[in-house]
Scaffold this motif. Structure first.
Motif, PDB file in Angstrom:
ATOM      1  N   ARG A   1       0.823  -1.208   0.000  1.00 19.17           N
ATOM      2  CA  ARG A   1       0.000   0.000   0.000  1.00 19.17           C
ATOM      3  C   ARG A   1       0.856   1.256   0.000  1.00 19.17           C
ATOM      4  NH1 ARG A   1      -4.196  -0.341   4.818  1.00 19.17           N
ATOM      5  NH2 ARG A   1      -4.356   1.877   4.196  1.00 19.17           N
ATOM      6  N   GLN A   2       1.986   1.206   0.686  1.00 20.62           N
ATOM      7  CA  GLN A   2       2.872   2.371   0.710  1.00 20.62           C
ATOM      8  C   GLN A   2       3.417   2.673  -0.688  1.00 20.62           C
ATOM      9  OE1 GLN A   2       6.724   1.911   2.593  1.00 20.62           O
ATOM     10  NE2 GLN A   2       6.518   3.909   3.596  1.00 20.62           N
ATOM     11  N   GLN A   3       3.839   1.628  -1.353  1.00 12.67           N
ATOM     12  CA  GLN A   3       4.363   1.817  -2.705  1.00 12.67           C
ATOM     13  C   GLN A   3       3.287   2.369  -3.637  1.00 12.67           C
ATOM     14  OE1 GLN A   3       5.927  -2.004  -3.813  1.00 12.67           O
ATOM     15  NE2 GLN A   3       7.556  -1.955  -2.271  1.00 12.67           N
ATOM     16  N   LEU A   4       2.065   1.805  -3.525  1.00  9.63           N
ATOM     17  CA  LEU A   4       0.968   2.304  -4.356  1.00  9.63           C
ATOM     18  C   LEU A   4       0.603   3.737  -3.982  1.00  9.63           C
ATOM     19  CD1 LEU A   4      -1.338  -0.862  -4.415  1.00  9.63           C
ATOM     20  CD2 LEU A   4       0.090   0.016  -6.280  1.00  9.63           C
ATOM     21  N   GLY A   5       0.706   4.078  -2.687  1.00  6.94           N
ATOM     22  CA  GLY A   5       0.408   5.431  -2.234  1.00  6.94           C
ATOM     23  C   GLY A   5       1.381   6.437  -2.801  1.00  6.94           C
ATOM     24  N   VAL A   6       2.643   6.050  -2.851  1.00 10.72           N
ATOM     25  CA  VAL A   6       3.655   6.938  -3.429  1.00 10.72           C
ATOM     26  C   VAL A   6       3.348   7.191  -4.907  1.00 10.72           C
ATOM     27  CG1 VAL A   6       6.082   7.153  -4.046  1.00 10.72           C
ATOM     28  CG2 VAL A   6       5.441   6.309  -1.774  1.00 10.72           C
ATOM     29  N   GLN A   7       2.960   6.120  -5.615  1.00 17.16           N
ATOM     30  CA  GLN A   7       2.617   6.271  -7.027  1.00 17.16           C
ATOM     31  C   GLN A   7       1.362   7.124  -7.209  1.00 17.16           C
ATOM     32  OE1 GLN A   7       2.343   2.382  -8.761  1.00 17.16           O
ATOM     33  NE2 GLN A   7       4.518   1.919  -8.461  1.00 17.16           N
ATOM     34  N   SER A   8       0.390   6.990  -6.294  1.00 12.72           N
ATOM     35  CA  SER A   8      -0.835   7.787  -6.384  1.00 12.72           C
ATOM     36  C   SER A   8      -0.535   9.265  -6.200  1.00 12.72           C
ATOM     37  CB  SER A   8      -1.841   7.334  -5.314  1.00 12.72           C
ATOM     38  OG  SER A   8      -2.254   6.005  -5.536  1.00 12.72           O
ATOM     39  N   VAL A   9       0.356   9.577  -5.244  1.00  9.77           N
ATOM     40  CA  VAL A   9       0.747  10.982  -5.035  1.00  9.77           C
ATOM     41  C   VAL A   9       1.451  11.516  -6.280  1.00  9.77           C
ATOM     42  CG1 VAL A   9       2.217  12.539  -3.710  1.00  9.77           C
ATOM     43  CG2 VAL A   9       0.879  10.793  -2.538  1.00  9.77           C
ATOM     44  N   SER A  10       2.295  10.679  -6.874  1.00  5.39           N
ATOM     45  CA  SER A  10       3.011  11.105  -8.072  1.00  5.39           C
ATOM     46  C   SER A  10       2.047  11.376  -9.225  1.00  5.39           C
ATOM     47  CB  SER A  10       4.019  10.027  -8.475  1.00  5.39           C
ATOM     48  OG  SER A  10       4.669  10.366  -9.677  1.00  5.39           O
ATOM     49  N   ILE A  11       1.051  10.499  -9.405  1.00  7.68           N
ATOM     50  CA  ILE A  11       0.061  10.678 -10.477  1.00  7.68           C
ATOM     51  C   ILE A  11      -0.775  11.928 -10.237  1.00  7.68           C
ATOM     52  CG2 ILE A  11      -2.005   9.675 -11.513  1.00  7.68           C
ATOM     53  CD1 ILE A  11      -0.748   6.919 -11.002  1.00  7.68           C
ATOM     54  N   ALA A  12      -1.189  12.119  -8.963  1.00  3.54           N
ATOM     55  CA  ALA A  12      -2.018  13.290  -8.636  1.00  3.54           C
ATOM     56  C   ALA A  12      -1.260  14.586  -8.874  1.00  3.54           C
ATOM     57  CB  ALA A  12      -2.480  13.193  -7.185  1.00  3.54           C
ATOM     58  N   ASN A  13       0.036  14.581  -8.644  1.00  3.38           N
ATOM     59  CA  ASN A  13       0.834  15.793  -8.839  1.00  3.38           C
ATOM     60  C   ASN A  13       0.999  16.136 -10.313  1.00  3.38           C
ATOM     61  OD1 ASN A  13       1.192  16.317  -6.138  1.00  3.38           O
ATOM     62  ND2 ASN A  13       3.087  15.104  -5.990  1.00  3.38           N
ATOM     63  N   GLN A  14       0.730  15.185 -11.185  1.00  2.00           N
ATOM     64  CA  GLN A  14       0.855  15.445 -12.620  1.00  2.00           C
ATOM     65  C   GLN A  14      -0.314  16.273 -13.171  1.00  2.00           C
ATOM     66  OE1 GLN A  14       1.356  11.682 -14.581  1.00  2.00           O
ATOM     67  NE2 GLN A  14       3.341  11.235 -13.592  1.00  2.00           N
ATOM     68  N   ASN A  15      -1.395  16.426 -12.369  1.00  2.00           N
ATOM     69  CA  ASN A  15      -2.546  17.213 -12.839  1.00  2.00           C
ATOM     70  C   ASN A  15      -2.162  18.650 -13.157  1.00  2.00           C
ATOM     71  OD1 ASN A  15      -4.226  15.025 -12.618  1.00  2.00           O
ATOM     72  ND2 ASN A  15      -4.982  15.558 -10.569  1.00  2.00           N
ATOM     73  N   SER A  16      -1.294  19.217 -12.343  1.00  2.00           N
ATOM     74  CA  SER A  16      -0.878  20.617 -12.595  1.00  2.00           C
ATOM     75  C   SER A  16      -0.110  20.730 -13.911  1.00  2.00           C
ATOM     76  CB  SER A  16      -0.013  21.121 -11.438  1.00  2.00           C
ATOM     77  OG  SER A  16       1.129  20.288 -11.284  1.00  2.00           O
ATOM     78  N   GLN A  17       0.609  19.687 -14.281  1.00  2.00           N
ATOM     79  CA  GLN A  17       1.331  19.711 -15.550  1.00  2.00           C
ATOM     80  C   GLN A  17       0.366  19.671 -16.735  1.00  2.00           C
ATOM     81  OE1 GLN A  17       4.186  16.559 -15.485  1.00  2.00           O
ATOM     82  NE2 GLN A  17       5.174  17.275 -13.578  1.00  2.00           N
ATOM     83  N   LEU A  18      -0.770  18.988 -16.557  1.00  2.00           N
ATOM     84  CA  LEU A  18      -1.773  18.960 -17.634  1.00  2.00           C
ATOM     85  C   LEU A  18      -2.350  20.340 -17.870  1.00  2.00           C
ATOM     86  CD1 LEU A  18      -3.624  15.635 -16.690  1.00  2.00           C
ATOM     87  CD2 LEU A  18      -1.943  16.012 -18.521  1.00  2.00           C
ATOM     88  N   ILE A  19      -2.492  21.137 -16.827  1.00  2.00           N
ATOM     89  CA  ILE A  19      -3.004  22.515 -16.987  1.00  2.00           C
ATOM     90  C   ILE A  19      -2.066  23.347 -17.866  1.00  2.00           C
ATOM     91  CG2 ILE A  19      -3.564  24.643 -15.746  1.00  2.00           C
ATOM     92  CD1 ILE A  19      -4.452  22.932 -13.405  1.00  2.00           C
ATOM     93  N   MET A  20      -0.767  23.106 -17.699  1.00  2.00           N
ATOM     94  CA  MET A  20       0.202  23.866 -18.489  1.00  2.00           C
ATOM     95  C   MET A  20       0.030  23.621 -19.983  1.00  2.00           C
ATOM     96  SD  MET A  20       1.853  25.702 -16.387  1.00  2.00           S
ATOM     97  CE  MET A  20       3.143  26.218 -17.503  1.00  2.00           C
ATOM     98  N   LYS A  21      -0.428  22.429 -20.319  1.00  2.00           N
ATOM     99  CA  LYS A  21      -0.598  22.113 -21.730  1.00  2.00           C
ATOM    100  C   LYS A  21      -1.717  22.932 -22.370  1.00  2.00           C
ATOM    101  CE  LYS A  21       1.260  17.419 -21.524  1.00  2.00           C
ATOM    102  NZ  LYS A  21       1.017  16.001 -21.795  1.00  2.00           N
ATOM    103  N   LEU A  22      -2.655  23.421 -21.539  1.00  2.00           N
ATOM    104  CA  LEU A  22      -3.747  24.239 -22.074  1.00  2.00           C
ATOM    105  C   LEU A  22      -3.243  25.574 -22.635  1.00  2.00           C
ATOM    106  CD1 LEU A  22      -6.453  23.681 -19.290  1.00  2.00           C
ATOM    107  CD2 LEU A  22      -6.327  22.592 -21.541  1.00  2.00           C
ATOM    108  N   PHE A  23      -2.094  25.990 -22.193  1.00  2.00           N
ATOM    109  CA  PHE A  23      -1.529  27.267 -22.640  1.00  2.00           C
ATOM    110  C   PHE A  23      -0.518  27.106 -23.764  1.00  2.00           C
ATOM    111  CE2 PHE A  23      -2.874  27.819 -18.263  1.00  2.00           C
ATOM    112  CZ  PHE A  23      -3.606  29.001 -18.340  1.00  2.00           C
ATOM    113  N   GLN A  24      -0.393  25.943 -24.248  1.00  2.00           N
ATOM    114  CA  GLN A  24       0.543  25.720 -25.347  1.00  2.00           C
ATOM    115  C   GLN A  24      -0.154  25.890 -26.699  1.00  2.00           C
ATOM    116  OE1 GLN A  24       2.220  21.866 -24.659  1.00  2.00           O
ATOM    117  NE2 GLN A  24       3.443  22.545 -22.904  1.00  2.00           N
TER     118      GLN A  24
END
Length: 296
Positions: free
Chosen positions: A273-296
């Motif tokens: 669960r810890q390993q999956l939790g780390v991956q979930s945090v990493s995936i969730a943090n990628q949402n802000s990067q998707l916003i940047m693509k809207l300005f491209q």
């Protein structure tokens, strides 16, 4: 709604990861200590019960040791009384022999003197841990109490200790012991069997000496029986106290000991669960990067 200031998905994933890490820390603590309840903060009620039981378990351990010492003290006393009976039998035989026509009374008297001194030696040496049940040192109390049990009333009433009592008999005690002043019913004079000589087998007193010897042997046999009965009770109590100690130990274990099979399985699941939790945090943090693509 997407925001560059707040990322709800990331916060939720981080919260779950923190929860997993706390559970993982608890599991690691259980593995390292072997206890599922090692402090009051883990489970206040269970910890309090286990602590009280642990205190009582300590008392049962002391009781077991004390009872073992009591058995040894009683064994010494029993052996000494048995030896005294054997010597008295020899004295009785010598007194009867002295009534044989032509018997050498002087030699028999010397033999009796040695036997009397042997009685004194037996009584004097029948001591263990400073306690002698034959020399009158317990005469003031008239008994010896061997502690056998303990009852914890939790402060609601006085705690109690149980004892097995032995009424003591002084064999030698400043001239007043059984061996020193024995006088049977019908005997004209008393006999000091610790200080015998040829006068004790003179024609005027030999019958009294023999009667007094029979009295002493009978009373020694009674005392030996009393000691034996107490020995038997103490031995039975040792068995019971050991069983009680083991029961308390098992009870405490069931309350506070960790099930290592269950903990090890839970640890592996938490690590996953810890390993999956780390991956979930990493995936969730990628949402802000998707916003940047809207300005491209």
């Amino acid at each position: 709604m997407s925001s560059i200031l707040t990322n709800p998905s990331s916060l939720l994933a981080l919260q779950m990861l923190r929860s997993t890490q706390m559970s993982l820390g608890d599991a690691q603590r259980e593995i390292s200590t072997g206890l599922k309840v090692s402090a009051a903060s883990d489970n206040a009620s269970t910890w309090a019960i286990a602590t009280t039981m642990g205190s009582d378990q300590g008392v049962t351990s002391v009781l077991h040791d004390s009872l073992g010492e009591s058995v040894s003290i009683l064994a010494v006393a029993s052996g000494a009384v048995t030896s005294a009976i054997s010597v008295m039998d020899s004295i009785k035989d010598a007194v009867v022999q002295a009534q044989t026509p032509g018997a050498d009374l002087d030699k028999i008297g010397s033999y009796l003197t040695q036997l009397g001194q042997q009685l004194s030696s037996i009584v004097a040496s029948a001591s263990l841990m400073g306690l002698n049940l034959l020399d009158g040192s317990t005469a003031a109390a008239g008994k010896v109490s061997f502690i056998t049990s303990y009852k914890n009333n939790g402060g609601a009433a006085p705690s109690q200790t149980g004892t097995i009592d032995l009424s003591t008999t002084a064999l030698v005690s400043a001239g007043a012991g059984l061996l020193e002043s024995a006088q049977a019913i019908g005997a004209v004079t008393a006999t000091d069997f610790t200080n015998l000589n040829a006068t004790n087998i003179g024609s005027a007193v030999v019958a009294d000496t023999l009667s007094n010897a029979d009295l002493v042997i009978a009373k020694l046999a009674d005392y030996a029986s009393q000691i034996g009965a107490v020995q038997s009770r103490v031995s039975l109590q040792i068995t019971f106290v050991q069983s009680l100690h083991d029961a308390l130990k098992t009870g405490i274990s069931s309350l506070v000991d960790a099930d290592m099979n269950e903990v090890s399985t839970r640890l592996q699941a938490l690590q996953t669960r810890q390993q999956l939790g780390v991956q979930s945090v990493s995936i969730a943090n990628q949402n802000s990067q998707l916003i940047m693509k809207l300005f491209q």
